[in-house]
Design an enzyme around this catalytic site. Structure first.
Site, PDB file in Angstrom:
ATOM      1  N   TRP A   1      42.233  36.963  42.596  1.00  0.00           N
ATOM      2  CA  TRP A   1      41.321  38.064  42.297  1.00  0.00           C
ATOM      3  C   TRP A   1      41.999  39.179  41.509  1.00  0.00           C
ATOM      4  O   TRP A   1      41.355  39.931  40.774  1.00  0.00           O
ATOM      5  CB  TRP A   1      40.704  38.636  43.577  1.00  0.00           C
ATOM      6  CG  TRP A   1      39.658  39.651  43.231  1.00  0.00           C
ATOM      7  CD1 TRP A   1      39.745  41.005  43.337  1.00  0.00           C
ATOM      8  CD2 TRP A   1      38.376  39.387  42.643  1.00  0.00           C
ATOM      9  NE1 TRP A   1      38.598  41.613  42.863  1.00  0.00           N
ATOM     10  CE2 TRP A   1      37.740  40.632  42.434  1.00  0.00           C
ATOM     11  CE3 TRP A   1      37.703  38.220  42.279  1.00  0.00           C
ATOM     12  CZ2 TRP A   1      36.468  40.735  41.876  1.00  0.00           C
ATOM     13  CZ3 TRP A   1      36.441  38.330  41.725  1.00  0.00           C
ATOM     14  CH2 TRP A   1      35.832  39.567  41.526  1.00  0.00           C
TER      15      TRP A   1
ATOM     16  N   SER B   1      41.889  30.669  46.433  1.00  0.00           N
ATOM     17  CA  SER B   1      42.146  31.947  45.764  1.00  0.00           C
ATOM     18  C   SER B   1      42.312  33.017  46.831  1.00  0.00           C
ATOM     19  O   SER B   1      42.017  32.808  48.003  1.00  0.00           O
ATOM     20  CB  SER B   1      40.971  32.288  44.836  1.00  0.00           C
ATOM     21  OG  SER B   1      41.162  33.517  44.185  1.00  0.00           O
ATOM     22  N   CYS B   2      42.829  34.184  46.426  1.00  0.00           N
ATOM     23  CA  CYS B   2      42.968  35.321  47.355  1.00  0.00           C
ATOM     24  C   CYS B   2      43.126  36.580  46.517  1.00  0.00           C
ATOM     25  O   CYS B   2      42.485  36.718  45.481  1.00  0.00           O
ATOM     26  CB  CYS B   2      44.139  35.109  48.314  1.00  0.00           C
ATOM     27  SG  CYS B   2      45.747  34.944  47.511  1.00  0.00           S
ATOM     28  N   GLY B   3      44.001  37.487  46.926  1.00  0.00           N
ATOM     29  CA  GLY B   3      44.224  38.694  46.140  1.00  0.00           C
ATOM     30  C   GLY B   3      45.239  38.478  45.037  1.00  0.00           C
ATOM     31  O   GLY B   3      45.015  38.828  43.882  1.00  0.00           O
TER      32      GLY B   3
END
Length: 241
Positions: free
Chosen positions: A233, A204-206
């Protein structure tokens, strides 16, 4: 305030085509960079003239950033004969290699897709993963964002992290020359976080872009199953409950 297309027009590796990540994202989603449905991707990618026998090499202007997302997209739609130019354009330029400004066009070719749904995770699947002993959720954002110490760059997205996730900042995987760090260094970093490559790893990330850097690293280290949480996110942090 950068213009990727203008930067491409100014200079690129000879023979390179321009790929716009935003143009290949789901326009109907209120989230950024969400993957398109297979039919839409197949239709849009035809302009690149990619047939099943092609070798595709992708690169970007930062060295290793959005190119990983494009490789993951190809994998998602069943095309695996794709590689990343390690170091991208910055390393290419640092070695004084040739560039030109010619706009490259190809004869359109039908792109066959085979959707690999195991490579992508949605919100409901992520909720089910929390606390599971069989899954590692790994967040590619910076440590301060992961720990909620700084505001998120997108309006309406709160700070914090997904419960039971661990932090592996994508920048820690890239060396000073914009290439991936040596395999033994990457293995040491992953091991220090207690990540078991035999388990299901969800990156996952932004907004799902730098998570793809984790995807290529874990795949390169021999992980059995790696997925990307596409909403990342940006989706999780915008839900109040």
């Amino acid at each position: 305030n950068r213009s990727p297309l203008e930067e491409y027009k100014e200079r690129h590796i000879p023979g390179a085509s321009f790929f716009d990540l935003d143009e290949f994202s789901d326009a109907d989603s209120n989230l950024p960079h969400m993957a398109m449905d297979p039919e839409s991707f197949s239709k849009k990618i035809e302009v690149f003239g990619i047939n099943p026998n092609c070798i595709v090499v992708v690169y970007d202007g930062l060295g290793l950033f959005s190119a990983a997302r494009l490789l993951w997209l190809f994998h998602l739609y069943g095309f695996t004969n794709v590689f990343i130019l390690d170091g991208g354009l910055p390393k290419w330029l640092s070695e004084n290699r040739a560039v030109d400004s010619k706009i490259v066009m190809h004869e359109q070719c039908h792109f066959l897709t085979s959707y690999c749904k195991e490579l992508v995770m949605d919100l409901d699947q992520m909720v089910a993963c929390i606390g599971s002993n069989d899954v590692h959720i790994v967040d590619a954002r910076s440590q301060k964002r992961f720990e909620g110490l700084v505001p998120e760059p997108r309006v309406g997205v709160r700070s914090g992290k997904i419960p039971s996730s661990v932090n592996l900042f994508y920048g820690d995987l890239i060396g000073e020359d914009n290439t991936l760090k040596p395999t033994q260094v990457l293995e040491k970093i992953v091991k220090s976080l207690g990540i078991n490559l035999d388990k299901h790893i969800v990156a996952s990330c932004g907004s799902g872009v730098t998570a793809a850097i984790l995807y290529i690293v874990f795949k390169g280290l021999g992980a059995k199953r790696v997925s990307v949480y596409d909403g990342s996110w940006c989706e999780w942090g915008s839900i109040d409950d």
